[in-house]
Scaffold this active site. Structure first.
Site, short mmCIF file in Angstrom:
data_model
loop_
_atom_site.label_atom_id
_atom_site.label_comp_id
_atom_site.label_asym_id
_atom_site.label_seq_id
_atom_site.Cartn_x
_atom_site.Cartn_y
_atom_site.Cartn_z
CG ASP A 133 35.99 42.39 45.67
OD1 ASP A 133 35.06 43.19 45.82
OD2 ASP A 133 36.62 42.27 44.58
CG HIS B 82 33.86 44.22 37.03
ND1 HIS B 82 34.17 42.89 37.10
CD2 HIS B 82 34.98 44.87 37.42
CE1 HIS B 82 35.41 42.74 37.54
NE2 HIS B 82 35.93 43.93 37.72
CE1 TYR C 237 38.08 40.17 39.04
CE2 TYR C 237 37.49 39.72 41.30
CZ TYR C 237 37.83 40.61 40.32
OH TYR C 237 37.93 41.94 40.61
P1 NAD Z 1 46.57 43.88 45.68
O1 NAD Z 1 46.91 45.33 45.75
O2 NAD Z 1 45.81 43.24 46.74
O3 NAD Z 1 47.98 43.14 45.42
C1 NAD Z 1 48.11 41.78 45.31
C2 NAD Z 1 49.59 41.48 45.12
O4 NAD Z 1 50.34 41.90 46.24
C3 NAD Z 1 49.88 40.01 44.96
O5 NAD Z 1 50.97 39.91 44.08
C4 NAD Z 1 50.30 39.57 46.34
O6 NAD Z 1 51.13 38.47 46.32
C5 NAD Z 1 51.01 40.79 46.85
N1 NAD Z 1 50.88 40.95 48.30
C6 NAD Z 1 49.76 40.77 49.03
N2 NAD Z 1 49.98 41.09 50.31
C7 NAD Z 1 51.26 41.48 50.41
C8 NAD Z 1 52.06 41.95 51.48
N3 NAD Z 1 51.57 42.07 52.72
N4 NAD Z 1 53.34 42.27 51.21
C9 NAD Z 1 53.84 42.15 49.97
N5 NAD Z 1 53.14 41.73 48.90
C10 NAD Z 1 51.84 41.41 49.13
O7 NAD Z 1 45.89 43.73 44.27
P2 NAD Z 1 44.63 43.25 43.52
O8 NAD Z 1 44.46 41.79 43.61
O9 NAD Z 1 44.74 43.91 42.19
O10 NAD Z 1 43.45 43.98 44.28
C11 NAD Z 1 42.78 43.40 45.36
C12 NAD Z 1 41.39 42.92 44.97
O11 NAD Z 1 40.64 44.00 44.44
C13 NAD Z 1 41.35 41.89 43.82
O12 NAD Z 1 41.73 40.61 44.23
C14 NAD Z 1 39.91 42.02 43.40
O13 NAD Z 1 39.07 41.33 44.28
C15 NAD Z 1 39.69 43.52 43.50
N6 NAD Z 1 39.89 44.21 42.21
C16 NAD Z 1 38.81 44.81 41.63
C17 NAD Z 1 38.94 45.43 40.40
C18 NAD Z 1 37.75 46.11 39.77
O14 NAD Z 1 37.81 46.43 38.59
N7 NAD Z 1 36.70 46.35 40.52
C19 NAD Z 1 40.18 45.44 39.74
C20 NAD Z 1 41.28 44.84 40.36
C21 NAD Z 1 41.13 44.25 41.61
#
Ligand code: NAD
Length: 325
Positions: free
Chosen positions: A47, A114, A52
């Site tokens: 994704d 987005h 990004y």
């Molecule tokens: P996420 O909820 O995936 O959290 C990521 C965080 O959690 C990082 O700090 C990571 O180190 C930690 N983490 C990951 N796995 C873990 C585990 N098993 N145990 C403990 N900690 C853990 O957050 P995100 O990155 O905000 O969301 C995921 C994806 O969603 C993004 O990378 C992006 O691709 C997408 N996204 C889209 C939008 C949008 O506006 N459409 C906004 C935010 C994110």
């Protein structure tokens, strides 16, 4: 290796993995290797987004895995997004075409708008919300219809196989239905136990659209942002520390993270967690092989406080854009 289930995108009939890998805040210099490692761990969905700034490098990681015979192009599913400053029709078509080239894989599987808001384009600052790169938010008078029609043209050309939206509400989606030639197949939204969005998820089911959850771990992702970034993440208890999540995790012999991801997939959503660590990457992929009871799913949903962390109504203090009203 964990087996990932696939869901069917409603209008094209294409298959999308229910668990994927998120690329927000992945540094470009790390993206190629991380994506390559993620493919070796079993991930097939990535994704990304123009915003990004790592699409080219992510594409390099995928091409490396293809060239080594680990996967074929058709095994991989790429979602990416059009940024808010590229909504004007000709710019959207040009940007989408360039994004396809950046990934270097012939086509994008799913292309999303987005956010449901157009901001002015400045060639000096093409990413982020600020026109001047510092604090000025400048809106642009481009309708969602104009942008949607640009996505339809990219779809007509075969450059993007499915199209959809992110951070939209049902009102804006109902409006798209009044003119769309190609219907949206996916809505991507922030979704975790502090932001359950039951009505919006039910709306998508009624309308035959799939939903992808982002930020499934709630505040966790936003704690990585600079302290000056205004979100409520630091004042909110971590979902990983909630007794309810910990006790359900202990019952099933899983981690709290796996419970949070399974809660979303049991509600029928796709998830796209991001991690830089190999063990967590594997853990986050292995989130299908247990089923919580309906009562447990409801108990988790009762943590809902309607809290958005990714909210331009909060983090653009000079000119809040209150999209989630
Ligand atoms: P996420 O909820 O995936 O959290 C990521 C965080 O959690 C990082 O700090 C990571 O180190 C930690 N983490 C990951 N796995 C873990 C585990 N098993 N145990 C403990 N900690 C853990 O957050 P995100 O990155 O905000 O969301 C995921 C994806 O969603 C993004 O990378 C992006 O691709 C997408 N996204 C889209 C939008 C949008 O506006 N459409 C906004 C935010 C994110």
């Amino acid at each position: 290796m964990a087996t990932i289930p696939y869901l069917t995108l409603p209008h094209s009939g294409h298959q999308i993995p229910q668990v994927g890998f998120g690329l927000w805040k992945v540094a470009p210099e790390e993206a190629a290797n991380l994506v390559y490692e993620a493919i070796k761990s079993g991930y097939r969905l990535f994704d990304g987004a123009y915003d990004y700034g790592n699409e080219k490098e992510a594409g390099e990681g995928i091409r490396r895995a293809i060239s080594e015979g680990i996967v074929k192009r058709e095994d991989i599913f790429i979602t990416t997004k059009l940024w808010n400053s590229c909504h004007e029709k000709e710019r959207a078509i040009k940007t989408g075409t360039e994004q396809v080239e950046e990934w270097g894989l012939g086509y994008i599987d799913l292309y999303l708008i987005h956010f449901p808001i157009a901001i002015a384009f400045n060639p000096k600052h093409t990413r982020g919300w600020y026109y001047d790169g510092e604090g000025e938010v400048r809106l642009e008078r481009t309708s969602i219809r104009e942008t949607w029609e640009a996505l339809e043209e990219l779809h007509d050309k075969g450059l993007v196989k499915d199209i959809g939206i992110s951070n939209f509400n049902s009102q804006a989606i109902f409006d798209i239905f009044t003119y769309a030639r190609v219907l949206p197949s996916m809505l991507q939204i922030e979704h975790h136990p502090y932001l359950v969005q039951k009505n919006l998820v039910d709306f998508c089911k009624d309308q035959n659209m799939l939903v992808t959850a982002y930020s499934s771990f709630g505040p966790q992702s936003f704690l990585e942002l600079p302290a000056s970034f205004p979100t409520k993440a630091a004042q909110t208890p971590r979902l990983f520390d909630q007794d309810l999540i910990k006790s359900i995790a202990a019952k099933y012999g899983k981690t709290p993270g796996q419970v949070l991801l399974r809660w979303a997939t049991q509600r029928g959503l796709c998830v796209i967690p991001k991690s830089n660590h190999k063990d967590r990457m594997l853990q986050n992929l292995d989130v299908i092989g247990f089923d919580m009871t309906p009562d447990e799913l409801e108990l988790i949903a009762s943590l809902d406080i309607g809290l958005h962390f990714n909210d331009p109504g909060t983090y653009l203090p000079g000119r809040p854009l209150r999209l989630f009203t």
